[in-house]
Design a protein around this motif. Sequence first.
Motif, PDB file in Angstrom:
ATOM      1  N   GLY A   1       0.820  -1.206   0.000  1.00 49.25           N
ATOM      2  CA  GLY A   1       0.000   0.000   0.000  1.00 49.25           C
ATOM      3  C   GLY A   1       0.850   1.251   0.000  1.00 49.25           C
ATOM      4  O   GLY A   1       2.047   1.207   0.286  1.00 49.25           O
ATOM      5  N   TRP A   2       0.212   2.347  -0.345  1.00 47.62           N
ATOM      6  CA  TRP A   2       0.844   3.671  -0.286  1.00 47.62           C
ATOM      7  C   TRP A   2       0.138   4.533   0.750  1.00 47.62           C
ATOM      8  O   TRP A   2      -1.101   4.530   0.835  1.00 47.62           O
ATOM      9  CB  TRP A   2       0.773   4.359  -1.649  1.00 47.62           C
ATOM     10  CG  TRP A   2       1.683   3.788  -2.684  1.00 47.62           C
ATOM     11  CD1 TRP A   2       1.379   2.875  -3.643  1.00 47.62           C
ATOM     12  CD2 TRP A   2       3.066   4.115  -2.868  1.00 47.62           C
ATOM     13  NE1 TRP A   2       2.483   2.599  -4.412  1.00 47.62           N
ATOM     14  CE2 TRP A   2       3.537   3.356  -3.952  1.00 47.62           C
ATOM     15  CE3 TRP A   2       3.961   4.975  -2.227  1.00 47.62           C
ATOM     16  CZ2 TRP A   2       4.851   3.414  -4.411  1.00 47.62           C
ATOM     17  CZ3 TRP A   2       5.268   5.039  -2.681  1.00 47.62           C
ATOM     18  CH2 TRP A   2       5.713   4.273  -3.760  1.00 47.62           C
ATOM     19  N   PHE A   3       0.934   5.248   1.523  1.00 48.48           N
ATOM     20  CA  PHE A   3       0.452   6.185   2.525  1.00 48.48           C
ATOM     21  C   PHE A   3       1.135   7.526   2.296  1.00 48.48           C
ATOM     22  O   PHE A   3       2.124   7.606   1.570  1.00 48.48           O
ATOM     23  CB  PHE A   3       0.782   5.680   3.937  1.00 48.48           C
ATOM     24  CG  PHE A   3       0.055   4.434   4.335  1.00 48.48           C
ATOM     25  CD1 PHE A   3       0.425   3.192   3.821  1.00 48.48           C
ATOM     26  CD2 PHE A   3      -1.004   4.480   5.221  1.00 48.48           C
ATOM     27  CE1 PHE A   3      -0.236   2.034   4.184  1.00 48.48           C
ATOM     28  CE2 PHE A   3      -1.675   3.331   5.598  1.00 48.48           C
ATOM     29  CZ  PHE A   3      -1.292   2.107   5.081  1.00 48.48           C
ATOM     30  N   ARG A   4       0.636   8.566   2.933  1.00 48.33           N
ATOM     31  CA  ARG A   4       1.297   9.866   2.858  1.00 48.33           C
ATOM     32  C   ARG A   4       1.100  10.633   4.163  1.00 48.33           C
ATOM     33  O   ARG A   4       0.156  10.392   4.900  1.00 48.33           O
ATOM     34  CB  ARG A   4       0.773  10.696   1.679  1.00 48.33           C
ATOM     35  CG  ARG A   4      -0.682  11.158   1.807  1.00 48.33           C
ATOM     36  CD  ARG A   4      -1.111  11.853   0.518  1.00 48.33           C
ATOM     37  NE  ARG A   4      -2.486  12.327   0.609  1.00 48.33           N
ATOM     38  CZ  ARG A   4      -3.147  12.873  -0.409  1.00 48.33           C
ATOM     39  NH1 ARG A   4      -2.568  12.999  -1.599  1.00 48.33           N
ATOM     40  NH2 ARG A   4      -4.390  13.294  -0.238  1.00 48.33           N
TER      41      ARG A   4
ATOM     42  N   VAL B   1      -3.404   6.022   1.209  1.00 47.68           N
ATOM     43  CA  VAL B   1      -3.646   6.589  -0.125  1.00 47.68           C
ATOM     44  C   VAL B   1      -4.260   5.537  -1.045  1.00 47.68           C
ATOM     45  O   VAL B   1      -5.336   5.743  -1.601  1.00 47.68           O
ATOM     46  CB  VAL B   1      -2.349   7.138  -0.739  1.00 47.68           C
ATOM     47  CG1 VAL B   1      -2.601   7.626  -2.170  1.00 47.68           C
ATOM     48  CG2 VAL B   1      -1.784   8.260   0.112  1.00 47.68           C
ATOM     49  N   ALA B   2      -3.574   4.422  -1.231  1.00 51.78           N
ATOM     50  CA  ALA B   2      -4.061   3.444  -2.206  1.00 51.78           C
ATOM     51  C   ALA B   2      -3.398   2.090  -2.010  1.00 51.78           C
ATOM     52  O   ALA B   2      -2.262   1.997  -1.533  1.00 51.78           O
ATOM     53  CB  ALA B   2      -3.804   3.932  -3.630  1.00 51.78           C
ATOM     54  N   SER B   3      -4.138   1.052  -2.398  1.00 50.88           N
ATOM     55  CA  SER B   3      -3.599  -0.292  -2.527  1.00 50.88           C
ATOM     56  C   SER B   3      -4.217  -0.882  -3.791  1.00 50.88           C
ATOM     57  O   SER B   3      -4.903  -0.172  -4.539  1.00 50.88           O
ATOM     58  CB  SER B   3      -3.940  -1.142  -1.299  1.00 50.88           C
ATOM     59  OG  SER B   3      -5.337  -1.408  -1.270  1.00 50.88           O
ATOM     60  N   ASN B   4      -4.005  -2.161  -4.022  1.00 51.23           N
ATOM     61  CA  ASN B   4      -4.551  -2.734  -5.246  1.00 51.23           C
ATOM     62  C   ASN B   4      -6.062  -2.894  -5.191  1.00 51.23           C
ATOM     63  O   ASN B   4      -6.708  -3.110  -6.217  1.00 51.23           O
ATOM     64  CB  ASN B   4      -3.897  -4.084  -5.548  1.00 51.23           C
ATOM     65  CG  ASN B   4      -4.177  -5.101  -4.466  1.00 51.23           C
ATOM     66  OD1 ASN B   4      -4.115  -4.776  -3.293  1.00 51.23           O
ATOM     67  ND2 ASN B   4      -4.473  -6.323  -4.856  1.00 51.23           N
ATOM     68  N   THR B   5      -6.673  -2.791  -4.004  1.00 51.54           N
ATOM     69  CA  THR B   5      -8.112  -3.017  -3.893  1.00 51.54           C
ATOM     70  C   THR B   5      -8.899  -1.769  -3.526  1.00 51.54           C
ATOM     71  O   THR B   5     -10.124  -1.762  -3.651  1.00 51.54           O
ATOM     72  CB  THR B   5      -8.405  -4.097  -2.832  1.00 51.54           C
ATOM     73  OG1 THR B   5      -7.846  -3.684  -1.588  1.00 51.54           O
ATOM     74  CG2 THR B   5      -7.812  -5.430  -3.255  1.00 51.54           C
TER      75      THR B   5
END
Length: 113
Positions: free
Chosen positions: A35-38, A48-52
Amino acid sequence: QVQLVESGGGLVQAGDSLRLSCVASEVTFNTYVMGWFRQAPGKEREFVASNTWSADSVKGRFTFSRDSTKNTVYLQMNSLKPEDTAVYYCAARRLGSGSFGSWGQGTQVTVSS
């Protein structure tokens, strides 16, 4: 823990695009959820986002992708806004685990108006 190294951040203008990359050291890459975080100055870190799933604030603009042959995940960021300015972190969660236990060092994204 898996070692994660992000790259691709920088200074851009509003409306521009950037692609962040995150390379994982773990050879069993496919046993991890990525996943991405900020984290923006003065604010808590946010997902922020993951594959789902992706945060409402980035839906339609940011796209998560994954290349298992390269142990790499990407975050394609389009139509960037000044409020997207933050340090972006890649994170890994082992399948079956309830939390992200491995984190990269972060990469700075700055969007000027």
